[in-house]
Motif scaffolding. Structure first.
Motif, mmCIF file in Angstrom:
data_model
loop_
_atom_site.group_PDB
_atom_site.id
_atom_site.type_symbol
_atom_site.label_atom_id
_atom_site.label_comp_id
_atom_site.label_asym_id
_atom_site.label_seq_id
_atom_site.Cartn_x
_atom_site.Cartn_y
_atom_site.Cartn_z
ATOM 1 N N UNK A 8 52.436 -39.303 40.734
ATOM 2 C CA UNK A 8 53.752 -39.616 41.305
ATOM 3 C C UNK A 8 54.870 -39.055 40.437
ATOM 4 N N UNK A 9 54.768 -39.228 39.127
ATOM 5 C CA UNK A 9 55.792 -38.705 38.218
ATOM 6 C C UNK A 9 55.825 -37.185 38.252
ATOM 7 N N UNK A 60 62.511 -33.298 33.285
ATOM 8 C CA UNK A 60 62.039 -33.329 31.896
ATOM 9 C C UNK A 60 61.733 -34.769 31.481
ATOM 10 N N UNK A 61 62.627 -35.694 31.821
ATOM 11 C CA UNK A 61 62.481 -37.095 31.418
ATOM 12 C C UNK A 61 61.334 -37.829 32.080
ATOM 13 N N UNK A 62 60.862 -37.320 33.199
ATOM 14 C CA UNK A 62 59.734 -37.959 33.879
ATOM 15 C C UNK A 62 58.387 -37.562 33.279
ATOM 16 N N UNK A 63 58.354 -36.468 32.510
ATOM 17 C CA UNK A 63 57.085 -35.952 32.001
ATOM 18 C C UNK A 63 57.026 -35.881 30.469
ATOM 19 N N UNK A 75 60.422 -42.541 30.425
ATOM 20 C CA UNK A 75 59.856 -42.217 31.742
ATOM 21 C C UNK A 75 60.306 -43.243 32.793
ATOM 22 N N UNK A 76 60.068 -44.553 32.596
ATOM 23 C CA UNK A 76 60.547 -45.490 33.617
ATOM 24 C C UNK A 76 62.075 -45.575 33.681
ATOM 25 N N UNK A 110 61.303 -44.411 46.797
ATOM 26 C CA UNK A 110 60.109 -45.256 46.733
ATOM 27 C C UNK A 110 59.138 -44.761 45.662
ATOM 28 N N UNK A 111 58.972 -43.452 45.554
ATOM 29 C CA UNK A 111 58.083 -42.895 44.525
ATOM 30 C C UNK A 111 58.639 -43.200 43.138
#
Length: 127
Positions: A8-9, A60-63, A75-76, A110-111
């Motif tokens: 999802x990320x 970048x911040x999600x991974x 990440x969250x 939602x994701x």
């Protein structure tokens, strides 16, 4: 669950990167001519490019924080920021009567909410 959160990320990061690169490097006039880009005609070039840069930073911040194990709590936090960005996008598309884009933004929201919930709750990094 961990694998689902990573997928999802990753998908969300790909969407953010694609949108960010488009908004940052494609001329505003060309964006305004595309389907769903009508709002850019009324926005300043600086605003559109700033949104693009924020989307690249979201990708970048999600991974990277999790991959590098440097402040993985980002990440969250990034996912929650993406939720807020999607609320703004839905409001904007509502103002321009672009209902199909509201549905897409709701899916992205939602994701992002799933990633935030999963990483803050049942599957935190290092936990």
């Amino acid at each position: 669950m961990n694998l689902a959160l990573w997928i999802a990320a990753g998908l969300l990061a790909a969407v953010a990167l694609a949108g960010g690169v488009t908004k940052t490097f494609v001329p505003k006039e060309k964006l305004a001519a595309t389907n769903g880009g009508g709002w850019t005609a009324d926005a300043s070039v600086g605003f559109v490019k700033t949104l693009g840069i924020l989307e690249i930073l979201a990708a970048v911040g999600l991974i990277l924080p999790a991959v590098l194990d440097i402040a993985p709590v980002l990440v969250p936090v990034t996912a929650l920021c993406w939720v807020l960005l999607m609320v703004g996008a839905m409001i904007t598309h509502l103002r321009y009567n672009e209902a199909k884009f509201i549905v897409v933004n709701l899916l992205y929201l939602a994701v992002a909410a799933f990633v935030a919930w999963g990483r803050l709750g049942p599957e935190p990094f290092g936990g």
